[in-house]
Design an enzyme around this catalytic site. Sequence first.
Site, short mmCIF file in Angstrom:
data_model
loop_
_atom_site.label_atom_id
_atom_site.label_comp_id
_atom_site.label_asym_id
_atom_site.label_seq_id
_atom_site.Cartn_x
_atom_site.Cartn_y
_atom_site.Cartn_z
N ARG A 37 0.82 -1.22 0.00
CA ARG A 37 0.00 0.00 0.00
C ARG A 37 0.85 1.27 0.00
O ARG A 37 0.44 2.28 -0.57
CB ARG A 37 -0.94 0.00 1.20
CG ARG A 37 -2.08 -0.98 0.99
CD ARG A 37 -2.98 -1.04 2.17
NE ARG A 37 -4.16 -1.83 1.84
CZ ARG A 37 -5.00 -2.31 2.74
NH1 ARG A 37 -4.80 -2.07 4.02
NH2 ARG A 37 -6.04 -3.01 2.37
N LYS A 198 -21.41 -16.64 -0.23
CA LYS A 198 -22.84 -16.49 0.04
C LYS A 198 -23.56 -15.49 -0.87
O LYS A 198 -23.02 -14.44 -1.21
CB LYS A 198 -23.04 -16.05 1.49
CG LYS A 198 -22.60 -17.13 2.47
CD LYS A 198 -23.02 -16.80 3.88
CE LYS A 198 -22.26 -15.61 4.40
NZ LYS A 198 -22.60 -15.17 5.71
N GLY A 351 -11.50 -8.88 -1.90
CA GLY A 351 -10.29 -9.33 -1.21
C GLY A 351 -9.82 -10.71 -1.65
O GLY A 351 -8.67 -10.89 -2.04
N GLY A 374 -14.23 -3.50 0.25
CA GLY A 374 -15.56 -2.96 0.53
C GLY A 374 -15.95 -1.86 -0.44
O GLY A 374 -17.09 -1.80 -0.91
P1 ADP Z 1 -14.29 -11.75 -2.29
O1 ADP Z 1 -13.45 -11.51 -1.06
O2 ADP Z 1 -13.46 -11.87 -3.52
O3 ADP Z 1 -15.40 -10.76 -2.42
P2 ADP Z 1 -15.93 -13.67 -0.92
O4 ADP Z 1 -15.36 -13.24 0.39
O5 ADP Z 1 -17.32 -13.32 -1.23
O6 ADP Z 1 -14.97 -13.19 -2.11
O7 ADP Z 1 -15.83 -15.25 -1.03
C1 ADP Z 1 -14.63 -15.95 -0.89
C2 ADP Z 1 -14.81 -17.19 -0.08
O8 ADP Z 1 -15.82 -18.02 -0.62
C3 ADP Z 1 -13.54 -18.02 -0.07
O9 ADP Z 1 -13.07 -18.12 1.25
C4 ADP Z 1 -13.98 -19.37 -0.59
O10 ADP Z 1 -13.40 -20.47 0.09
C5 ADP Z 1 -15.48 -19.35 -0.36
N1 ADP Z 1 -16.19 -20.29 -1.26
C6 ADP Z 1 -16.21 -20.29 -2.58
N2 ADP Z 1 -16.90 -21.32 -3.07
C7 ADP Z 1 -17.37 -22.00 -2.00
C8 ADP Z 1 -18.16 -23.19 -1.83
N3 ADP Z 1 -18.60 -23.88 -2.89
N4 ADP Z 1 -18.44 -23.60 -0.58
C9 ADP Z 1 -17.97 -22.90 0.48
N5 ADP Z 1 -17.22 -21.79 0.40
C10 ADP Z 1 -16.92 -21.34 -0.83
MG MG Z 2 -13.79 -11.98 1.02
#
Ligand code: ADP
Ligand code: MG
Length: 394
Positions: A37, A198, A351, A374
């Site tokens: 950063r 989710k 992230g 975020g």
């Molecule tokens: P980002 O940080 O890129 O926005 P998220 O935080 O929404 O992404 O999601 C990332 C998480 O989702 C990871 O830790 C990953 O392990 C989990 N994940 C992805 N696919 C699945 C799945 N099929 N079942 C459980 N967890 C999952």
């Molecule tokens: Mg995340």
Amino acid sequence: MNKVGIEEIKVQGKRVFVRVDFNVPMDDKQNITDDTRIRAALPTIKHLLANKAKVILASHLGRPKGQVNPKYSLAPVAVRLSELLGQEVQMAKDCIGPEVQAQVQKLQDGQVILLENVRFYGEEEKNDPDFAKKLADLADIYVNDAFGTAHRAHASTEGIARYIPAYAGFLMKKEVDIMGKALESPARPFVAIIGGAKVSDKIAVIENLLQKVDTLIIGGGMANTFLKAEGKEMGKSLVEDDKLELARQMLKAAQGKGVNLLLPVDLVVAKEFKADAPARTVSVDELEADDLALDIGPQSAENFASAIVSAQTVVWNGPMGVFEMEAFAKGTEKIAQAMAKCQGTTIVGGGDSVAAVEKMGVAEKLTHISTGGGASLEFLEGKTLPGVAALQDK
Ligand code: ADP
Ligand code: MG
């Protein structure tokens, strides 16, 4: 959303207050463990110094909750920044007050001072007008280069811009230009890939993107909820049963809008959420009652990749599977490779998604990696970010 950047203004001899994101990770001895950063802010700082501004840097670090706490002092950052710039970086004992004011008064053109953590004051996060005015009183011009905190209306990200002219630093400008264009007037076909754990984390993102994209790809854990909404047996997979109706509505909305919505057709499943659990690839109709879907399958990855490669604009947020475990990282890897191959504008935000593309070594082949988790999510939701709105338009 066309913001005036620092390359367009005269800064010589001016006191320029720059809000940067120096919220770097440190160990218990306050050694900086990752200076990405600080490096990211160098182009803006160097530009201002080369053009003989008096540069006043401000940032938060950690969550000191409005209390002075030496653990969250920015002093180690001043040392590191000084090494990177090859010039002295003065460290202020505070971010407002007579002592800081005197120090700033003594700054020569081309010199730089780093203010102490703005979150040592509760007024920062409350966006207190008097506090914002005190920050503004230190300078003639305000520059925001901290996209990662632009979704927060704090004194140093929003309030201060009410008192002095406000412009975008290079990092901020890049985020706003590239993401802004992708969402406002994308070259088509425009494809979005949404994944992650989710649905509930990303409802607003999906709803906003459904209004804009030609193709919406849904993968990762959240695809389970959509598949179950379509009547599939999802076994023990992560499913949000309270979002089934919403998923059905979104599927219908996509159809109504003529959006091509792609879901997985096959999945990599295991009986346990474990890195070494034996994995099988099955069609989405073949899950057993004790199966957990942990990645998209090869046919799904192929379908998704072909939409991505032929797109003119691609926005990706959220991994396709539990990419932290080798056995369930292939879907995410294939999407990252397809992004790298795509000739259009390719953007990744979030992230975990950013960590995934960096781990997979394709980061340099993409148009833009959004730094603010975020903030970039709120951008994708179509929200106005207060820290962006406060900056001068062209
Ligand atoms: P980002 O940080 O890129 O926005 P998220 O935080 O929404 O992404 O999601 C990332 C998480 O989702 C990871 O830790 C990953 O392990 C989990 N994940 C992805 N696919 C699945 C799945 N099929 N079942 C459980 N967890 C999952
Ligand atoms: Mg995340």
